[in-house]
Design an enzyme around this catalytic site. Structure first.
Site, PDB file in Angstrom:
ATOM      1  N   ASP A 201       0.868  -1.196   0.000  1.00 38.22           N
ATOM      2  CA  ASP A 201       0.000   0.000   0.000  1.00 38.22           C
ATOM      3  C   ASP A 201       0.896   1.234   0.000  1.00 38.22           C
ATOM      4  O   ASP A 201       2.128   1.125   0.053  1.00 38.22           O
ATOM      5  CB  ASP A 201      -0.926  -0.005   1.229  1.00 38.22           C
ATOM      6  CG  ASP A 201      -2.251   0.738   0.958  1.00 38.22           C
ATOM      7  OD1 ASP A 201      -2.206   1.926   0.600  1.00 38.22           O
ATOM      8  OD2 ASP A 201      -3.319   0.111   1.100  1.00 38.22           O
ATOM      9  N   GLY A 227       4.535   1.358  -1.511  1.00 36.99           N
ATOM     10  CA  GLY A 227       4.752   1.731  -2.906  1.00 36.99           C
ATOM     11  C   GLY A 227       3.457   2.139  -3.571  1.00 36.99           C
ATOM     12  O   GLY A 227       2.383   2.100  -2.953  1.00 36.99           O
ATOM     13  N   PHE A 229       1.077   1.302  -6.750  1.00 35.19           N
ATOM     14  CA  PHE A 229       0.910   0.203  -7.711  1.00 35.19           C
ATOM     15  C   PHE A 229       0.823   0.677  -9.170  1.00 35.19           C
ATOM     16  O   PHE A 229       0.866  -0.134 -10.078  1.00 35.19           O
ATOM     17  CB  PHE A 229      -0.249  -0.729  -7.342  1.00 35.19           C
ATOM     18  CG  PHE A 229      -1.577  -0.064  -7.061  1.00 35.19           C
ATOM     19  CD1 PHE A 229      -2.213   0.726  -8.001  1.00 35.19           C
ATOM     20  CD2 PHE A 229      -2.215  -0.287  -5.843  1.00 35.19           C
ATOM     21  CE1 PHE A 229      -3.445   1.312  -7.739  1.00 35.19           C
ATOM     22  CE2 PHE A 229      -3.447   0.300  -5.560  1.00 35.19           C
ATOM     23  CZ  PHE A 229      -4.061   1.109  -6.517  1.00 35.19           C
ATOM     24  N   HIS A 247     -12.002  -0.587  -9.363  1.00 39.74           N
ATOM     25  CA  HIS A 247     -13.145   0.309  -9.603  1.00 39.74           C
ATOM     26  C   HIS A 247     -12.782   1.780  -9.423  1.00 39.74           C
ATOM     27  O   HIS A 247     -13.520   2.642  -9.874  1.00 39.74           O
ATOM     28  CB  HIS A 247     -14.353  -0.087  -8.739  1.00 39.74           C
ATOM     29  CG  HIS A 247     -14.261   0.294  -7.303  1.00 39.74           C
ATOM     30  ND1 HIS A 247     -15.390   0.442  -6.513  1.00 39.74           N
ATOM     31  CD2 HIS A 247     -13.207   0.529  -6.495  1.00 39.74           C
ATOM     32  CE1 HIS A 247     -15.002   0.772  -5.290  1.00 39.74           C
ATOM     33  NE2 HIS A 247     -13.702   0.830  -5.250  1.00 39.74           N
TER      34      HIS A 247
HETATM   35  C1  LIG Z   1     -10.686   1.111  -1.195  1.00 36.19           C
HETATM   36  S1  LIG Z   1      -9.270   0.651  -0.282  1.00 36.19           S
HETATM   37  C2  LIG Z   1      -9.329  -1.114  -0.370  1.00 36.19           C
HETATM   38  C3  LIG Z   1      -8.677  -1.797   0.799  1.00 36.19           C
HETATM   39  C4  LIG Z   1      -8.730  -3.331   0.776  1.00 36.19           C
HETATM   40  N1  LIG Z   1      -8.124  -3.891  -0.396  1.00 36.19           N
HETATM   41  C5  LIG Z   1     -10.160  -3.804   0.872  1.00 36.19           C
HETATM   42  O1  LIG Z   1     -10.763  -4.147  -0.144  1.00 36.19           O
HETATM   43  O2  LIG Z   1     -10.693  -3.809   1.989  1.00 36.19           O
HETATM   44  C6  LIG Z   1      -8.008   1.047  -1.453  1.00 36.19           C
HETATM   45  C7  LIG Z   1      -6.605   0.883  -0.896  1.00 36.19           C
HETATM   46  O3  LIG Z   1      -5.676   1.085  -1.962  1.00 36.19           O
HETATM   47  C8  LIG Z   1      -4.641   1.951  -1.545  1.00 36.19           C
HETATM   48  N2  LIG Z   1      -4.154   2.683  -2.710  1.00 36.19           N
HETATM   49  C9  LIG Z   1      -4.806   3.636  -3.417  1.00 36.19           C
HETATM   50  N3  LIG Z   1      -4.041   4.065  -4.428  1.00 36.19           N
HETATM   51  C10 LIG Z   1      -2.874   3.375  -4.354  1.00 36.19           C
HETATM   52  C11 LIG Z   1      -1.693   3.364  -5.134  1.00 36.19           C
HETATM   53  N4  LIG Z   1      -1.558   4.145  -6.209  1.00 36.19           N
HETATM   54  N5  LIG Z   1      -0.709   2.497  -4.797  1.00 36.19           N
HETATM   55  C12 LIG Z   1      -0.827   1.692  -3.701  1.00 36.19           C
HETATM   56  N6  LIG Z   1      -1.937   1.648  -2.927  1.00 36.19           N
HETATM   57  C13 LIG Z   1      -2.947   2.480  -3.255  1.00 36.19           C
HETATM   58  C14 LIG Z   1      -5.288   2.856  -0.521  1.00 36.19           C
HETATM   59  O4  LIG Z   1      -4.321   3.410   0.352  1.00 36.19           O
HETATM   60  C15 LIG Z   1      -6.274   1.912   0.168  1.00 36.19           C
HETATM   61  O5  LIG Z   1      -5.688   1.275   1.276  1.00 36.19           O
END
Ligand SMILES: C[S@@+](CC[C@H](N)C(=O)[O-])C[C@H]1O[C@@H](n2cnc3c(N)ncnc32)[C@H](O)[C@@H]1O
Length: 338
Positions: A201, A227, A229, A247
């Site tokens: 994350d 990092g 993604f 999404h």
């Molecule tokens: C909507 S939450 C989903 C959390 C978990 N996967 C769940 O479904 O319960 C999205 C997660 O993606 C992370 N995130 C958003 N953009 C990101 C990026 N560019 N790189 C890494 N993580 C990212 C956010 O910090 C957050 O923890």
């Protein structure tokens, strides 16, 4: 009675004024009403004083929550229902109110601009003033914690189902891409003692992930990798999981993320994508469709999708043997292999 007599506007009006009930619940969560009642039943005046409410509408507020099934009242004393006591008491680990606090503080207002969003196609959240959602949120460690905890609550059902429905005995390692607090890795590690995993994350998430994993006694088997993604190398793992990630992005980024996952996975590796995946006919999973409108409000280009959409994108990027499977509530997963 003719069929025409039976047609009433009741459902229309109930839905149209649904925000009354919604805001009543959100304000009760904001005020900590359920947390207060978890300490013990109270009469209206005691509860009013503890919550520092004006006398004018306090009783109507409490009784509305009774009528809505969120509270019980006996001999003039209010108490939580089994569900509100379990899930809306801030002192309990099972608290899901963090998500509702976020909905109250942010989405309730932003959704007021839905018509404008539908006309302009533009997000209506902090992005309107030039800030990205996660950037703004992660400036405040307390808000980050509440959000990450809320994701653990939202993904509780899907995570249990993923632990049960995927053939984990064939693999030893996994990485949860966009892991938040690490709810899914903790469920997987508990259910399958042979697995070790990485939560990936944005770097500010590291302390909440590590605290949650340590509280569950799993620090030896689960670690964090920080990092982005969209840009950085993805962590090693035979199975990648992406929950509520795709999404949030438009088609170009969705495909780019899938390509990056395919490139990083070993041969024979697997990708599990889960979201409130919309039914292929796009007429039943109302929550999935409303979630997609929420992505309109929250992101520059994001939208939710059907299982068939996701399978098509995964095929296009080079995954094979895809299948979609229902998980829990509105959530489904699509699994594909390299
Ligand atoms: C909507 S939450 C989903 C959390 C978990 N996967 C769940 O479904 O319960 C999205 C997660 O993606 C992370 N995130 C958003 N953009 C990101 C990026 N560019 N790189 C890494 N993580 C990212 C956010 O910090 C957050 O923890």
């Amino acid at each position: 009675m003719t069929a025409q007599d039976a047609v009433t506007p009741e459902k229309i009006l109930q839905m149209g004024f649904g925000f009354w009930a919604s805001k009543t619940l959100l304000s009760a969560v904001e005020l900590g009403l359920f947390t207060e009642l978890a300490k013990g039943a109270a009469d209206a005046e005691t509860l009013r004083t503890r919550l520092r409410l004006h006398p004018r509408a306090a009783r109507d507020f409490f009784d509305a929550l009774v009528a809505l099934g969120m509270l019980e009242r006996q001999d003039g004393r209010y108490r939580n229902t089994a569900a509100s006591g379990a899930f809306l008491d801030r002192a309990k680990a099972s608290y899901v109110g963090g998500l509702l606090e976020m909905a109250n503080a942010r989405l309730y207002g932003f959704w007021g601009s839905l018509t404008e969003a539908l006309r302009s196609g533009q997000p209506q959240n902090e992005a309107k003033t030039g800030e990205s959602f996660f950037h703004k949120l992660y400036q405040d460690p307390e808000k980050l914690k509440v959000f990450a905890k809320a994701m653990t609550a939202v993904s509780f059902g899907p995570a249990l189902a993923i632990a049960a429905k995927f053939p984990w005995t064939r693999y030893k390692t996994f990485a949860d891409i966009g892991t938040a607090e690490g709810g899914l890795p903790v469920h997987l590690a508990r259910a399958h003692p042979h697995l070790t995993g990485i939560g990936f994350d944005l770097p500010p998430v590291q302390p909440v992930f590590e605290a949650f994993v340590a509280a569950n006694g799993l620090s030896q088997r689960l670690s964090f990798r920080g990092g982005d993604f969209l840009m950085d190398a993805l962590p090693p793992g035979e199975v990648y999981v992406m929950g509520h990630i795709l999404h949030g992005f438009g088609l170009e980024d969705k495909l780019a993320i899938l390509r990056r996952a395919l490139a990083a996975l070993p041969a024979g590796g697997a990708l599990i994508v889960y979201d409130s995946i919309i039914d292929d006919e796009r007429r039943e999973n109302a929550l999935g469709l409303l979630m997609s409108l929420n992505m309109l409000i929250e992101t520059p280009a994001g939208y939710d999708y059907t299982g068939a959409d996701c399978i098509g994108w995964m095929r296009e990027t080079g995954f094979r043997d895809m299948r979609a499977e229902h998980l829990a509530g509105p959530a489904s997963m699509v699994v594909g292999f390299k």
